[in-house]
Design a protein around this motif. Structure first.
Motif, PDB file in Angstrom:
ATOM      1  N   GLU A   1     -15.674 -54.925 -33.845  1.00  0.00           N
ATOM      2  CA  GLU A   1     -14.282 -55.058 -34.323  1.00  0.00           C
ATOM      3  C   GLU A   1     -13.921 -53.613 -33.988  1.00  0.00           C
ATOM      4  O   GLU A   1     -14.476 -52.567 -34.103  1.00  0.00           O
ATOM      5  CB  GLU A   1     -14.020 -55.146 -35.824  1.00  0.00           C
ATOM      6  CG  GLU A   1     -12.790 -55.090 -36.069  1.00  0.00           C
ATOM      7  CD  GLU A   1     -12.624 -55.135 -37.743  1.00  0.00           C
ATOM      8  OE1 GLU A   1     -11.474 -55.339 -38.368  1.00  0.00           O
ATOM      9  OE2 GLU A   1     -13.489 -55.336 -38.477  1.00  0.00           O
ATOM     10  N   ILE A   2     -12.448 -53.540 -33.490  1.00  0.00           N
ATOM     11  CA  ILE A   2     -11.764 -52.241 -32.951  1.00  0.00           C
ATOM     12  C   ILE A   2     -10.449 -52.376 -33.781  1.00  0.00           C
ATOM     13  O   ILE A   2      -9.791 -53.299 -33.499  1.00  0.00           O
ATOM     14  CB  ILE A   2     -11.681 -52.048 -31.336  1.00  0.00           C
ATOM     15  CG1 ILE A   2     -11.022 -50.733 -31.343  1.00  0.00           C
ATOM     16  CG2 ILE A   2     -11.171 -53.232 -30.917  1.00  0.00           C
ATOM     17  CD1 ILE A   2     -11.307 -50.445 -29.797  1.00  0.00           C
ATOM     18  N   ASP A   3      -9.919 -51.291 -34.313  1.00  0.00           N
ATOM     19  CA  ASP A   3      -8.620 -51.232 -34.735  1.00  0.00           C
ATOM     20  C   ASP A   3      -8.031 -49.842 -34.379  1.00  0.00           C
ATOM     21  O   ASP A   3      -8.522 -48.774 -34.478  1.00  0.00           O
ATOM     22  CB  ASP A   3      -8.755 -51.083 -36.399  1.00  0.00           C
ATOM     23  CG  ASP A   3      -7.260 -51.310 -36.942  1.00  0.00           C
ATOM     24  OD1 ASP A   3      -7.140 -52.365 -37.449  1.00  0.00           O
ATOM     25  OD2 ASP A   3      -6.915 -50.480 -37.178  1.00  0.00           O
ATOM     26  N   LEU A   4      -6.656 -50.003 -33.845  1.00  0.00           N
ATOM     27  CA  LEU A   4      -5.727 -49.033 -33.461  1.00  0.00           C
ATOM     28  C   LEU A   4      -4.541 -49.118 -34.213  1.00  0.00           C
ATOM     29  O   LEU A   4      -3.878 -50.069 -33.977  1.00  0.00           O
ATOM     30  CB  LEU A   4      -5.693 -48.865 -32.038  1.00  0.00           C
ATOM     31  CG  LEU A   4      -6.841 -48.762 -31.190  1.00  0.00           C
ATOM     32  CD1 LEU A   4      -6.625 -49.013 -29.425  1.00  0.00           C
ATOM     33  CD2 LEU A   4      -7.478 -47.524 -31.464  1.00  0.00           C
ATOM     34  N   SER A   5      -4.145 -47.996 -34.909  1.00  0.00           N
ATOM     35  CA  SER A   5      -2.936 -47.953 -35.737  1.00  0.00           C
ATOM     36  C   SER A   5      -2.262 -46.693 -35.460  1.00  0.00           C
ATOM     37  O   SER A   5      -2.940 -45.420 -35.589  1.00  0.00           O
ATOM     38  CB  SER A   5      -3.067 -48.203 -37.121  1.00  0.00           C
ATOM     39  OG  SER A   5      -4.047 -49.363 -37.593  1.00  0.00           O
TER      40      SER A   5
END
Length: 541
Positions: free
Chosen positions: A503-507
Motif C-alpha cells: 500500500e502507498i498513500d500520498l496526501s
C-alpha cells in the motif's frame, strides 16, 4: 397486567430519581456503510470510506428490514477495505451493502499526522480524552464553515474482466447565528453512484442520496435551544438521527431535553412518517482540578405504524476525577417485550460496556475493557425475524492493552482480546504486538513493525506488517508505505490463504483549505493480483 404496568412505571420513575442529578455526553455509535467490492473463492472484500474502528475478528452485517444480520467475519483490514469470510450460507455479489458498527467520538476526519498518534488507541478511550464539559454559547456572531469532498474508488484485477468504479460526493456545512441572529443551520449530505449504473439512481434517488443532517436551530437564549429537521443530537447519539423537533434547556451544571419525531427509513435512510419516536433525557457534569465527570440518563419509545417497536432506557457515565485514571461505562435496558402476541413490560439488559485506563507513568499506560451486547429487537419491524434473533446469545468480550515508551521516540505496545457467543465452536482471540520508532536516523521517518495473531471459529491466522511514513515539505506532503504478509489456515477445510499486500498513500495539503490524497493498494495472491485505488479531493470553506 395493570399491576405489571404500574410496577414498571414505579421502577422507571425510581431510575429517573436516582440518576436525575447526572448528565449526558454520549458516545457516538457509528454505523459504517460499505459494500462488497470483490469476491474470490471464500474471500469477500468489503470497501469502506475508512475502516478506522474496525478490528480483525469483528463482525460485519447486512440489513434486512431494520435488523442487522451478522454475515461476515473480518480477517484482515487496510485503511479502506476489509478482507472477510462469510458466516453461514448466505451468498454475496459485488455491490451488496454491508454494515459495520463501531463506537467512537463525534465524526472527525483525521489528518495523517493525527492518525499516527491515534490509530492504536481504543475509541472509547478517545471519547474520554476528548470529552470536556460543554461551555456556554458565546455572543451572537455569524460564522459559516463547510467542506466539499469528491472521491472515487476503483477495484480492478487480472482475475476478472469486471472492474468496479464508484464515485462519492459529500457536502457539509454549519452556519452559526445566521446574519448575527439566533438562528443557525447545519447539513451533511452525500451522493454516490457506480460507473454505468445510473439506472439504480433513477429507480430510487435515496439509493444514492443520503441526508445525514439537515436542520435549523433556534436559540431562545444561551441556555435554551430548539432544533427542527434531521439531526443527530450529541447528547443522545445512541438514538441516531431524528426527523422532527428537539428541545433542550440547561441550568448551572444540569440540562434536560425532549425529542419527538420519526426515525429515518431502515431501507434507504429516507423520510418515513410511520416510524414515530419520542423521548427525554437529563444530565449533569462536574469539573474539578483533576478532571471531569459526566453522566446521563435517557428514555425513548420507538413505534412502527402506531405499534410499539422498542422501549428502552440507557445510562452513560465517564470521568477523569482520579489522577491518571479514565473511566467509561454505559448500559442499555429494554423495557418492552412481545411474547406470544402479548405486550410485556419487562427489564432486559441489552448492552453493557466498561473501560478503564490507567497511566502508571509517562512511559507506561494500561487499558482494559469489558463489552457485553445483545442483538436489539424491534418487535414490529423485525416481526419475521424475532424468533431467530431471540435465539442469538449476547456477545461478550474482554480486551486489554499495554503501551510502553522506554526511551524517546520508541513506543512498544501489546494488546489482546477475546470475544465469544454461546454456540461458537471456539472463542475469537486476537493478539497484536507492535513497535514504533518515530525518528529513524538518516531519513527522519516513522517506522512501525507489527504482528497480529488471531484465532476464530473458522481460521487460524497471522498478519505481519511494516509501515514507513514521513512528512515532507514542511508537513504539506504526507507519504506512507505499508506492507503486510497474510497467512490464514481454515479450520474445517484444507484451504489456505497467503497474500502479500502493498500500500502507498500520498496526501498533499495545498493550503489550510485544499487537500488531495491518493491511496493505492495491491494484493498478490498466487497467480492473481487485485488492485484498489482511492482518490480524494477535499475543499474547506
Amino acid at each position: 397486567m395493570t399491576s405489571s404496568i404500574q410496577n414498571s412505571r414505579i421502577l422507571l420513575l425510581s431510575l429517573m430519581l436516582i440518576f436525575g442529578f447526572i448528565q449526558l455526553n454520549a458516545q457516538v455509535t457509528n454505523i459504517l456503510s460499505g459494500e462488497v467490492s470483490y469476491i474470490s473463492g471464500q474471500n469477500i472484500y468489503v470497501k469502506f470510506s475508512s475502516t478506522q474502528g474496525i478490528e480483525n475478528g469483528d463482525t460485519l452485517f447486512i440489513q434486512q428490514n431494520s435488523a442487522l444480520i451478522p454475515t461476515l467475519l473480518v480477517t484482515h483490514h487496510s485503511s479502506i477495505s476489509c478482507l472477510c469470510n462469510p458466516i453461514g450460507d448466505l451468498t454475496f455479489k459485488v455491490g451488496d451493502k454491508i454494515i459495520g458498527r463501531i463506537q467512537s467520538p463525534e465524526h472527525t476526519i483525521l489528518t495523517p499526522t493525527q492518525e499516527q498518534t491515534t490509530i492504536d488507541e481504543d475509541l472509547n478511550e478517545q471519547v474520554l480524552k476528548t470529552t470536556i464539559p460543554e461551555q456556554t454559547r458565546p455572543e451572537l456572531k455569524s460564522k459559516v464553515t463547510g467542506r466539499l469532498a469528491l472521491s472515487s474508488y476503483s477495484n480492478f484485477s487480472n482475475a476478472t474482466d469486471i472492474d468496479y468504479h464508484r464515485f462519492r460526493y459529500t457536502f457539509s456545512m454549519q452556519s452559526q447565528n445566521i446574519s448575527n441572529s439566533k438562528l443557525s443551520a447545519e447539513t451533511y449530505i452525500s451522493f454516490s453512484h457506480k460507473l454505468n449504473e445510473w439506472d439504480v439512481v433513477q429507480e430510487n434517488l435515496n439509493n444514492a442520496l443520503k441526508i445525514y443532517s439537515l436542520a435549523l436551530q433556534y436559540d431562545f437564549n444561551k441556555n435554551t435551544s430548539l432544533w427542527a429537521g434531521r439531526k443527530i443530537n450529541p447528547r443522545i447519539a445512541n438514538v441516531g438521527a431524528v426527523d422532527g423537533l428537539q428541545f433542550q434547556k440547561s441550568w448551572n451544571d444540569f440540562y434536560a431535553g425532549a425529542v419527538v419525531g420519526t426515525r429515518p427509513d431502515y431501507m434507504d435512510y429516507g423520510f418515513n412518517p410511520d416510524l414515530l419516536e419520542y423521548g427525554a433525557y437529563i444530565g449533569h457534569n462536574t469539573k474539578s482540578g483533576n478532571g471531569f465527570a459526566q453522566s446521563s440518563l435517557a428514555f425513548f419509545e420507538q413505534r412502527n405504524n402506531g405499534n410499539t417497536d422498542r422501549r428502552f432506557v440507557y445510562f452513560q457515565h465517564s470521568n477523569t476525577l482520579l489522577k491518571n485514571v479514565s473511566f467509561f461505562s454505559s448500559f442499555e435496558l429494554d423495557l418492552y417485550a412481545l411474547e406470544n402476541g402479548e405486550a410485556q413490560n419487562t427489564l432486559s439488559l441489552t448492552g453493557l460496556y466498561l473501560s478503564l485506563r490507567y497511566r502508571v507513568s509517562r512511559q507506561l499506560s494500561l487499558f482494559g475493557s469489558y463489552d457485553n451486547r445483545k442483538n436489539v429487537i424491534y418487535y414490529e419491524t423485525f416481526r419475521n425475524y424475532t424468533d431467530e434473533i431471540l435465539q442469538q446469545a449476547s456477545r461478550q468480550g474482554f480486551r486489554g492493552r499495554i503501551t510502553f515508551r522506554p526511551v524517546k521516540y520508541l513506543n512498544l505496545g501489546v494488546d489482546g482480546g477475546t470475544r465469544f457467543r454461546e454456540g461458537d465452536a471456539r472463542h475469537t482471540n486476537t493478539l497484536r504486538g507492535y513497535t514504533t520508532y518515530t525518528r529513524v536516523p538518516g531519513i527522519e521517518a516513522s517506522l512501525t513493525l507489527s504482528a497480529n495473531l488471531m484465532q476464530t471459529s473458522y481460521l487460524d491466522g497471522q498478519v505481519y506488517g511494516a509501515r514507513l511514513s514521513k512528512d515532507l515539505f514542511q508537513g504539506k506532503l504526507f507519504t506512507m508505505l505499508n506492507y503486510r504478509m497474510v497467512n490464514f489456515n481454515y479450520v474445517n477445510t484444507s484451504s489456505k490463504l497467503k497474500q502479500h499486500i502493498s500500500e502507498i498513500d500520498l496526501s498533499y495539503r495545498f493550503n489550510k483549505k485544499l487537500y488531495v490524497s491518493v491511496n493505492f493498494e495491491a494484493t498478490f495472491q498466487e497467480e492473481n493480483m487485485y488492485n484498489r485505488l482511492y482518490l480524494t479531493l477535499r475543499r474547506k470553506f
